[in-house]
Design an enzyme around this catalytic site. Structure first.
Site, short mmCIF file in Angstrom:
data_model
loop_
_atom_site.label_atom_id
_atom_site.label_comp_id
_atom_site.label_asym_id
_atom_site.label_seq_id
_atom_site.Cartn_x
_atom_site.Cartn_y
_atom_site.Cartn_z
N SER A 218 0.84 -1.19 0.00
CA SER A 218 0.00 0.00 0.00
C SER A 218 0.88 1.25 0.00
O SER A 218 1.74 1.39 -0.87
CB SER A 218 -0.97 -0.04 1.18
OG SER A 218 -2.03 0.89 1.01
N ASP A 334 -8.92 -5.39 -5.90
CA ASP A 334 -8.55 -4.36 -4.93
C ASP A 334 -9.30 -3.09 -5.31
O ASP A 334 -8.95 -2.40 -6.26
CB ASP A 334 -7.04 -4.13 -5.00
CG ASP A 334 -6.55 -3.16 -3.92
OD1 ASP A 334 -7.39 -2.48 -3.31
OD2 ASP A 334 -5.32 -3.09 -3.72
N HIS A 365 -7.22 -5.88 -1.31
CA HIS A 365 -6.05 -5.05 -1.09
C HIS A 365 -4.92 -5.82 -0.41
O HIS A 365 -5.14 -6.54 0.56
CB HIS A 365 -6.44 -3.85 -0.23
CG HIS A 365 -5.39 -2.81 -0.11
ND1 HIS A 365 -4.72 -2.30 -1.20
CD2 HIS A 365 -4.86 -2.18 0.97
CE1 HIS A 365 -3.85 -1.39 -0.79
NE2 HIS A 365 -3.90 -1.31 0.51
#
Length: 613
Positions: A218, A334, A365
């Site tokens: 991320s 995601d 994700h």
């Protein structure tokens, strides 16, 4: 007799010392071990109680907190004790993050209110404060148990304006690229490190080989790319996992103000507040200069247009100097950091001729590649072992819908080289269920009315609705493989000067229950602002009743739609989970004969015909 006893004792002692000395001289020093092209766990490195852990501050060449001194980045090091006792030099796995020192608590009003008309900004939101946490010398324990036993040193650092690092968080600004660059420079002997934040006692990375790899998930996956775009020497390879590669693509979509999935109302200034865990005395200055000036003037929630502010936070625009080998990882489902983020960088890196590989899975994700894949990547580029990973014919690994994530299927490239674009036309009945066909069909238009209180899944499950249009293929007689970037062209007219436009591609019938996977229902999605039909940088109000045509990409996908299913093309206006929520009632006319769906299908038109006729 006394003399004789002493002489024998001395002889024994001398022999003992000599034997011990010989034993020590023949003891092999601990070194990394490799097998099948991968670094192996080494017994001498795996005892965590023997690891050396310390921290320091690396001095940058910028000042972003306004104190007149170069910002220093807080860095921590975890290394095998042999780097001290035996002079062992090892390569580095480096992880940097704005999250290590804590984030703002979830509180009412921290997100932007989305309940307002398009073109408005909404009421002012609440700005939370982060309570910094963490104790020296440990910034994070992430990745150490995976990589230190395999013969790497793991380094962590806190991003500018977070934790014990100086500076201001800028959420994609230049200092977030230059900060990790400077840490790499220090690891390679080109920058200075100090034992204290304001001290002058230097620390040198004498244990570093000068070969650095970066990884993270991320935001922590964004920063390796940010560092790599600087072209810094010594950063040999990066493995970004679900990275945000453009803050415009994260908070906007084709001119539309759109939230990341699960965070309705988030925007770039919300993320700034979320991570701003740095020096409390510097926060007022940082807030004024970054959040309340640069971001306020640049983020433009009124129009959602692309501008210089957003262009400066798009790493695709900064890749000219990138030299690091790239292994990407992302989930096709995601809906937070959407799959376009990795695909656009993978494509650009491949076009630059960089060593490039990508791993996709079918979940949401996050989700790293298998350890073996990461291991081979770092073994090749950090240890210099010729394991042939860069010569593999297959550059893409995709986890199929019902397979274990550790068992991806290998492909030559993405999109699948055998995929061809197939354009489908619409025929009437969309308020109930219309059709998708290869044939040209003469149709007038069909109208629907916006209602943001209804979710996309409710729209898809409804057999009839005046708030969406749905067009489907016949039931598939065999599996159909979609691989690539679907596109839509939509011809429309609006009853108001502004409207949201949302598209879902779904697999029907809609499945319910605990065992349902995300891929069982949603194939892919996309959003756009019809006011940006000519340009992303300058919108224009819609003339009520006038026809406009807009073309845009949906999110990349690679999915096998099972036989017995139907592919559904759903058009609606406000998406309850992602867009602003204007008052219900905007009416949108869709001209069916000028509206198209283009699907990248493995086997092309012949495969589609075989599956549907």
């Amino acid at each position: 007799m006394t003399f004789s006893i002493k002489s024998n004792a001395l002889l024994t002692l001398t022999l003992t010392i000599s034997i011990l000395s010989c034993a020590q001289n023949t003891t092999e020093k601990a070194t990394p071990i490799f097998k099948d092209g991968e670094a192996q766990i080494v017994d001498a490195f795996k005892d965590a109680s023997q690891w050396i852990r310390h921290d320091l501050w690396v001095e940058t060449e910028f000042d972003t907190d306004g104190d007149g001194e170069p910002d220093r980045m807080h860095v921590s090091v975890t290394r095998p004790e042999q780097t001290e006792s035996e002079g062992l030099k090892l390569p580095i796995v480096y992880v940097t993050s704005p999250y290590f020192a804590g984030v703002a608590a979830d509180a009412p009003g921290t997100m932007w209110n989305v309940e307002h008309e398009l073109g408005e900004i909404g009421e002012e939101r609440f700005h939370p404060e982060v309570q910094r946490r963490g104790q020296r010398p440990i910034i994070s324990n992430s990745h150490i148990r995976k990589w230190v036993p395999r013969g790497y040193i793991v380094v962590h650092s806190s991003s500018p304006g977070t934790g014990l690092s100086d500076g201001a968080p800028t959420i994609g600004g230049a200092n977030e690229s230059l900060a990790p660059k400077t840490v790499v420079d220090w690891l390679c002997g080109r920058a200075k490190g100090y034992t204290e934040r304001n001290g002058d006692k230097e620390v040198k990375a004498f244990w570093s080989t000068g070969k650095v790899g970066m990884t993270g998930t991320s935001y922590n996956g964004t920063l390796p790319l940010a560092a790599a775009t600087t072209g810094v020497e010594g950063l040999e390879a990066i493995i970004p996992i679900a990275p945000n590669t453009s803050y415009y693509h994260y908070y906007r979509s084709n001119g539309l103000v759109r939230s990341p999935g699960g965070y309705l109302g988030e925007d770039i200034d919300v993320l700034y507040d979320f991570v701003h865990s740095g020096d409390e005395d510097k926060r007022e200055y940082n807030n004024k200069t970054v959040r309340d000036t640069e971001m306020k003037n640049g983020m433009d929630r009124e129009t959602g247009d692309y501008n210089e502010f957003w262009a400066g936070r798009d790493y695709l625009n900064q890749m000219d100097g990138m030299k690091a080998a790239l292994l990407m990882s992302h989930g096709f489902n995601d809906w937070n950091v959407m799959p376009e983020h990795s695909y656009r960088i993978y494509k650009a890196a491949k076009e630059k001729g960089l060593p490039t590989m990508i791993y996709y899975h079918q979940n949401g994700h996050g989700g790293p590649p298998p350890t073996s894949m990461m291991n081979k990547w770092f073994t090749k580029y950090l240890h210099g072992i010729d394991n042939g990973v860069e010569k593999e014919e297959n550059k893409v690994y995709i986890v199929r819908e019902y397979d274990d994530r550790q068992q991806p299927t290998a492909y030559k490239d993405y999109p699948n080289p055998e995929a061809e674009d197939v354009t489908l036309n619409l025929f009437s009945g969309g308020k109930n269920i219309g059709g998708l066909t290869l044939n040209n069909v003469e149709n007038a238009g069909e109208m629907f009315s916006d209602d943001a209180t209804i979710s996309g899944s409710e729209h898809a499950k409804a057999s009839s609705s005046k708030h969406r249009l749905l067009y489907v293929t016949p039931k598939l007689k065999e599996d159909l493989h979609i691989s690539g970037v679907p596109k839509v062209t939509i011809s429309l007219a609006s009853s108001k000067p502004a409207a949201n436009l949302s598209v879902w591609l779904v697999s029907l019938p809609w499945q319910e229950g605990k065992e349902v996977k995300i891929t069982d229902n949603i194939i892919t999605r996309g959003w756009a602002d019809p006011k940006n039909h000519n340009s992303l940088t300058k919108e224009e109000d819609l003339v009520v009743g006038k026809d406009y045509s807009i073309t845009f990409d949906l999110q990349p996908d690679d999915q096998i739609i099972k036989l017995g299913q139907q592919i559904g093309f759903m058009i609606f206006s406000s998406d309850k989970e992602f867009t602003l929520h204007p008052e219900p009632g905007t009416e949108i006319m869709i001209h069916l004969d000028k509206t198209k769906l283009t699907l990248p299908i493995v086997g092309g038109k012949a495969a589609f015909k075989k599956a549907t006729e």
